[in-house]
Design a protein around this motif. Structure first.
Motif, PDB file in Angstrom:
ATOM      1  N   HIS A 240       0.862  -1.186   0.000  1.00  0.00           N
ATOM      2  CA  HIS A 240       0.000   0.000   0.000  1.00  0.00           C
ATOM      3  C   HIS A 240       0.898   1.236   0.000  1.00  0.00           C
ATOM      4  CE1 HIS A 240      -3.262  -2.728   1.451  1.00  0.00           C
ATOM      5  NE2 HIS A 240      -2.241  -3.295   2.097  1.00  0.00           N
ATOM      6  N   LEU A 241       0.624   2.179  -0.897  1.00  0.00           N
ATOM      7  CA  LEU A 241       1.397   3.406  -0.994  1.00  0.00           C
ATOM      8  C   LEU A 241       0.559   4.573  -0.477  1.00  0.00           C
ATOM      9  CD1 LEU A 241       4.036   4.743  -2.008  1.00  0.00           C
ATOM     10  CD2 LEU A 241       2.839   5.195  -4.162  1.00  0.00           C
ATOM     11  N   CYS A 242       1.144   5.378   0.391  1.00  0.00           N
ATOM     12  CA  CYS A 242       0.440   6.521   0.993  1.00  0.00           C
ATOM     13  C   CYS A 242       1.288   7.770   0.846  1.00  0.00           C
ATOM     14  CB  CYS A 242       0.152   6.271   2.477  1.00  0.00           C
ATOM     15  SG  CYS A 242      -0.720   4.729   2.836  1.00  0.00           S
ATOM     16  N   ALA A 244       1.697  11.696   2.577  1.00  0.00           N
ATOM     17  CA  ALA A 244       1.376  12.438   3.801  1.00  0.00           C
ATOM     18  C   ALA A 244       0.242  13.421   3.534  1.00  0.00           C
ATOM     19  CB  ALA A 244       2.611  13.174   4.307  1.00  0.00           C
ATOM     20  N   GLY A 245      -0.775  13.380   4.399  1.00  0.00           N
ATOM     21  CA  GLY A 245      -1.915  14.271   4.261  1.00  0.00           C
ATOM     22  C   GLY A 245      -2.985  13.772   3.324  1.00  0.00           C
ATOM     23  N   HIS A 246      -2.836  12.576   2.764  1.00  0.00           N
ATOM     24  CA  HIS A 246      -3.809  12.027   1.836  1.00  0.00           C
ATOM     25  C   HIS A 246      -4.163  10.601   2.252  1.00  0.00           C
ATOM     26  CE1 HIS A 246      -1.890  15.277  -0.412  1.00  0.00           C
ATOM     27  NE2 HIS A 246      -2.955  15.303  -1.197  1.00  0.00           N
ATOM     28  N   ALA A 247      -5.230  10.085   1.631  1.00  0.00           N
ATOM     29  CA  ALA A 247      -5.620   8.695   1.879  1.00  0.00           C
ATOM     30  C   ALA A 247      -4.633   7.752   1.188  1.00  0.00           C
ATOM     31  CB  ALA A 247      -7.048   8.467   1.379  1.00  0.00           C
ATOM     32  N   CYS A 248      -4.859   6.466   1.345  1.00  0.00           N
ATOM     33  CA  CYS A 248      -3.967   5.458   0.757  1.00  0.00           C
ATOM     34  C   CYS A 248      -4.736   4.613  -0.256  1.00  0.00           C
ATOM     35  CB  CYS A 248      -3.371   4.573   1.842  1.00  0.00           C
ATOM     36  SG  CYS A 248      -2.472   5.476   3.117  1.00  0.00           S
ATOM     37  N   PRO A 249      -5.084   5.178  -1.417  1.00  0.00           N
ATOM     38  CA  PRO A 249      -5.880   4.400  -2.363  1.00  0.00           C
ATOM     39  C   PRO A 249      -5.063   3.443  -3.210  1.00  0.00           C
ATOM     40  CG  PRO A 249      -5.474   6.574  -3.234  1.00  0.00           C
ATOM     41  CD  PRO A 249      -4.833   6.535  -1.879  1.00  0.00           C
ATOM     42  N   THR A 280       5.152   6.996   1.965  1.00  0.00           N
ATOM     43  CA  THR A 280       5.503   5.793   2.720  1.00  0.00           C
ATOM     44  C   THR A 280       4.719   4.626   2.163  1.00  0.00           C
ATOM     45  OG1 THR A 280       3.790   6.305   4.364  1.00  0.00           O
ATOM     46  CG2 THR A 280       6.035   7.027   4.867  1.00  0.00           C
ATOM     47  N   CYS A 281       5.153   3.424   2.471  1.00  0.00           N
ATOM     48  CA  CYS A 281       4.423   2.240   2.019  1.00  0.00           C
ATOM     49  C   CYS A 281       4.308   1.233   3.157  1.00  0.00           C
ATOM     50  CB  CYS A 281       5.088   1.607   0.790  1.00  0.00           C
ATOM     51  SG  CYS A 281       6.648   0.751   1.101  1.00  0.00           S
ATOM     52  N   TYR A 282       3.319   0.350   3.030  1.00  0.00           N
ATOM     53  CA  TYR A 282       3.025  -0.692   4.017  1.00  0.00           C
ATOM     54  C   TYR A 282       2.863  -2.023   3.283  1.00  0.00           C
ATOM     55  CZ  TYR A 282       1.634   3.289   6.980  1.00  0.00           C
ATOM     56  OH  TYR A 282       1.592   4.469   7.692  1.00  0.00           O
ATOM     57  N   GLY A 283       2.990  -3.092   4.030  1.00  0.00           N
ATOM     58  CA  GLY A 283       2.748  -4.424   3.495  1.00  0.00           C
ATOM     59  C   GLY A 283       1.690  -5.152   4.301  1.00  0.00           C
ATOM     60  N   SER A 284       0.955  -6.049   3.640  1.00  0.00           N
ATOM     61  CA  SER A 284      -0.068  -6.833   4.327  1.00  0.00           C
ATOM     62  C   SER A 284      -0.214  -8.185   3.630  1.00  0.00           C
ATOM     63  CB  SER A 284      -1.413  -6.093   4.349  1.00  0.00           C
ATOM     64  OG  SER A 284      -1.929  -5.969   3.030  1.00  0.00           O
ATOM     65  N   PHE A 285      -0.947  -9.091   4.282  1.00  0.00           N
ATOM     66  CA  PHE A 285      -1.196 -10.432   3.743  1.00  0.00           C
ATOM     67  C   PHE A 285      -2.674 -10.583   3.400  1.00  0.00           C
ATOM     68  CE2 PHE A 285       2.560 -10.882   6.441  1.00  0.00           C
ATOM     69  CZ  PHE A 285       3.438 -11.533   5.580  1.00  0.00           C
ATOM     70  N   ASN A 286      -2.954 -11.475   2.468  1.00  0.00           N
ATOM     71  CA  ASN A 286      -4.329 -11.654   2.006  1.00  0.00           C
ATOM     72  C   ASN A 286      -5.258 -12.170   3.107  1.00  0.00           C
ATOM     73  OD1 ASN A 286      -3.728 -10.806  -0.611  1.00  0.00           O
ATOM     74  ND2 ASN A 286      -3.174 -12.880  -1.284  1.00  0.00           N
ATOM     75  N   HIS A 287      -4.750 -12.982   4.005  1.00  0.00           N
ATOM     76  CA  HIS A 287      -5.606 -13.564   5.045  1.00  0.00           C
ATOM     77  C   HIS A 287      -5.966 -12.554   6.133  1.00  0.00           C
ATOM     78  CE1 HIS A 287      -2.184 -13.825   7.848  1.00  0.00           C
ATOM     79  NE2 HIS A 287      -1.468 -14.282   6.815  1.00  0.00           N
ATOM     80  N   SER A 288      -5.267 -11.419   6.195  1.00  0.00           N
ATOM     81  CA  SER A 288      -5.587 -10.375   7.185  1.00  0.00           C
ATOM     82  C   SER A 288      -5.373  -9.013   6.516  1.00  0.00           C
ATOM     83  CB  SER A 288      -4.708 -10.522   8.424  1.00  0.00           C
ATOM     84  OG  SER A 288      -3.332 -10.544   8.057  1.00  0.00           O
ATOM     85  N   PRO A 289      -6.283  -8.615   5.626  1.00  0.00           N
ATOM     86  CA  PRO A 289      -6.060  -7.412   4.813  1.00  0.00           C
ATOM     87  C   PRO A 289      -6.030  -6.114   5.599  1.00  0.00           C
ATOM     88  CG  PRO A 289      -8.292  -8.250   4.520  1.00  0.00           C
ATOM     89  CD  PRO A 289      -7.566  -9.276   5.317  1.00  0.00           C
ATOM     90  N   HIS A 290      -6.534  -6.095   6.837  1.00  0.00           N
ATOM     91  CA  HIS A 290      -6.548  -4.866   7.621  1.00  0.00           C
ATOM     92  C   HIS A 290      -5.496  -4.871   8.721  1.00  0.00           C
ATOM     93  CE1 HIS A 290     -10.635  -4.828   5.787  1.00  0.00           C
ATOM     94  NE2 HIS A 290     -10.366  -3.549   5.688  1.00  0.00           N
ATOM     95  N   GLU A 291      -4.543  -5.785   8.646  1.00  0.00           N
ATOM     96  CA  GLU A 291      -3.395  -5.798   9.542  1.00  0.00           C
ATOM     97  C   GLU A 291      -2.162  -5.465   8.714  1.00  0.00           C
ATOM     98  OE1 GLU A 291      -3.158  -9.467  11.663  1.00  0.00           O
ATOM     99  OE2 GLU A 291      -5.286  -9.474  12.208  1.00  0.00           O
ATOM    100  N   TRP A 292      -1.657  -4.257   8.848  1.00  0.00           N
ATOM    101  CA  TRP A 292      -0.561  -3.774   8.032  1.00  0.00           C
ATOM    102  C   TRP A 292       0.737  -3.762   8.821  1.00  0.00           C
ATOM    103  CZ3 TRP A 292      -2.442   1.070   4.806  1.00  0.00           C
ATOM    104  CH2 TRP A 292      -3.538   0.693   4.023  1.00  0.00           C
ATOM    105  N   SER A 293       1.800  -3.681   8.067  1.00  0.00           N
ATOM    106  CA  SER A 293       3.125  -3.590   8.680  1.00  0.00           C
ATOM    107  C   SER A 293       3.343  -2.176   9.229  1.00  0.00           C
ATOM    108  CB  SER A 293       4.194  -3.897   7.630  1.00  0.00           C
ATOM    109  OG  SER A 293       4.230  -2.855   6.656  1.00  0.00           O
ATOM    110  N   PRO A 298      10.165   7.373   5.050  1.00  0.00           N
ATOM    111  CA  PRO A 298       9.561   8.187   3.994  1.00  0.00           C
ATOM    112  C   PRO A 298      10.547   8.526   2.877  1.00  0.00           C
ATOM    113  CG  PRO A 298      10.017   9.534   5.914  1.00  0.00           C
ATOM    114  CD  PRO A 298      10.320   8.114   6.311  1.00  0.00           C
ATOM    115  N   VAL A 299       9.995   8.713   1.701  1.00  0.00           N
ATOM    116  CA  VAL A 299      10.737   9.214   0.544  1.00  0.00           C
ATOM    117  C   VAL A 299      10.092  10.529   0.139  1.00  0.00           C
ATOM    118  CG1 VAL A 299      11.252   8.856  -1.904  1.00  0.00           C
ATOM    119  CG2 VAL A 299      11.518   6.977  -0.284  1.00  0.00           C
ATOM    120  N   HIS A 300      10.903  11.592   0.078  1.00  0.00           N
ATOM    121  CA  HIS A 300      10.392  12.928  -0.250  1.00  0.00           C
ATOM    122  C   HIS A 300      10.627  13.188  -1.733  1.00  0.00           C
ATOM    123  CE1 HIS A 300       9.788  14.153   3.994  1.00  0.00           C
ATOM    124  NE2 HIS A 300      10.824  13.355   4.214  1.00  0.00           N
TER     125      HIS A 300
END
Length: 419
Positions: A240-242, A244-249, A280-293, A298-300
């Motif tokens: 997931h890519l986010c 700062a100040g915005h949602a993570c679509p 910033t980015c996060y990682g997750s697994f298919n069996h728990s899609p709402h549990e993120w790393s 950050p990269v500016h």
């Protein structure tokens, strides 16, 4: 016959069934729902009741334990119950516990937001706020996939809107998910609004953070394509890519290497100032899609300002030339218009002179032959007629900018006394 079956046949009237709704007791307007009366013996007779005040009105009775409502309307909302009888001569069982059937989509939907953010670190609290321009009396919060509907009365406001806040915390991975809210009025509690847009609450910090990098560096040349790479040794299924100040679509499925590491490339397109910021980015697994790393470092991204040359390329018109073209066209138009007006005026003046000259010659000839040759001249003085003609033409000639002159016949003079 077993003793348990005999006991049920004899005491069936003292055992009440249970009533369930499939797929859900919350039904969209125009949808359908099936009510199922559950009882251990399948060969019983079932009755469906609709509660009206303190009494129940029988709706249907048959051997099947399923009752379908299709299509769903406002009139079908309310409380239902069922009962069973094991034989024709047996008494009916007690009514099941009442089941509330709700119809949604009757009123305009509210909106929902997560404060301070839908990304919540494990152990931290979050507040879901439901708000609407309509003055709802009660707001209902629901998590997709769950069976519980939390209700909260609206807060007191003097303005033309209403809201309710649902506090959750400290948050655990089990509380993450997709939430929506509804609104309802006190005089029709079974008639709900349409559901709000969803808000995804993700619990972060469950796994180690991935790493994020820009494919061509964080300083992006204007109009150059931007790609961010997110990867980890943890073999995440989704990244997931986010910003700062915005949602993570932005979410992408990960690609795996032979070593088990995974990575996802996020193309952002041409670099523009609107894409500047901290990512910033996060990682997750298919069996728990709402549990993120945990979030990556950050990269500016920045788009340096570029100065454009003011010198035109060969064969390209300069700004100075382009600026004078409209003025030159205007000057040419004025010149052509003036010349045309001069030619037309001169032509008209020459034509008038020719006509006057011809008229003078004709009158001179008439005088020489005598008045009896032209009946039109009877009773008229030639000199008077000539003066009238000149007096009518002089103002026009003066208006054209020419000096008026007295035109006289050029032929031989005629003495009036001789005639």
């Amino acid at each position: 016959m077993s003793s348990a079956l005999i006991s049920l046949l004899c005491l069936g009237g003292h055992h009440k069934p249970s009533l369930l709704a499939w797929p859900s007791p919350v039904v969209p307007l125009g949808g359908h729902v099936t009510l199922r009366c559950q009882f251990p013996l399948p060969f019983a007779t079932f009755k469906l009741f609709r509660r009206e005040g303190t009494r129940g009105r029988e709706l249907q009775r048959h051997r099947s334990n399923s009752f379908t409502i299709d299509p769903m309307s406002v009139a079908h909302a309310g409380f239902y119950a069922c009962s069973v009888a094991l034989c024709h001569s047996c008494e009916w069982s007690a009514h099941s516990n009442p089941l509330q059937i709700v119809v949604t989509g009757v009123l305009r939907r509210p909106s929902i937001s997560a404060q301070p953010s839908p990304l919540v670190h494990a152990g931290v609290s979050v507040t879901l706020c439901c708000h609407s321009r309509l003055i709802f009396d009660t707001f209902i919060l629901h998590r997709e996939g769950g069976t519980q509907y939390s209700q909260q009365h609206r807060e007191k406001f003097s303005g033309v809107h209403s809201q309710a806040r649902f506090s959750m915390g400290p948050l655990t991975p089990a509380r993450g998910g997709t939430y929506r809210c509804y609104g309802t009025l006190s005089h029709a509690p079974q008639e709900w609004s349409a559901p709000s847009d969803p808000v995804d609450v993700a619990v972060t910090g469950k796994h180690e953070k991935p790493h994020l990098s820009a494919l061509l560096g964080s300083a992006v040349r204007s109009a150059g394509n931007v790609t961010l790479l997110c990867g980890s040794e943890s073999s995440f299924d989704v990244y997931h890519l986010c910003r700062a100040g915005h949602a993570c679509p932005r979410r992408l499925a990960a690609g795996r290497s032979h070593s088990g590491a995974s990575q996802a490339a996020f193309p952002l397109g041409p670099g523009t100032p609107a894409q500047e910021g901290a990512y910033t980015c996060y990682g997750s697994f298919n069996h728990s899609p709402h549990e993120w790393s945990a979030p990556s470092d950050p990269v500016h991204l920045s788009v340096p300002e570029t100065t454009e040359s003011t010198c035109p390329s060969p064969g390209e018109p300069s700004p100075t030339d382009e600026a004078y073209h409209p003025q030159e066209d205007t000057d040419k138009w004025y010149i052509l218009t003036g010349l045309s007006a001069t030619f037309i005026s001169t032509g008209i003046f020459l034509a008038v002179l020719v006509c006057l000259w011809c008229s003078t010659k004709k009158r001179a000839a008439m005088k020489s032959t005598g008045p009896e040759e032209d009946p039109a001249m009877d009773g008229e003085d030639p000199e008077d007629t000539q003066d009238v003609i000149y007096a009518q033409l002089d103002p026009w000639i003066l208006s054209q900018g020419f000096r008026a002159t007295s035109l006289r016949p050029t032929g031989p003079s005629v003495n009036p006394a001789s005639t």
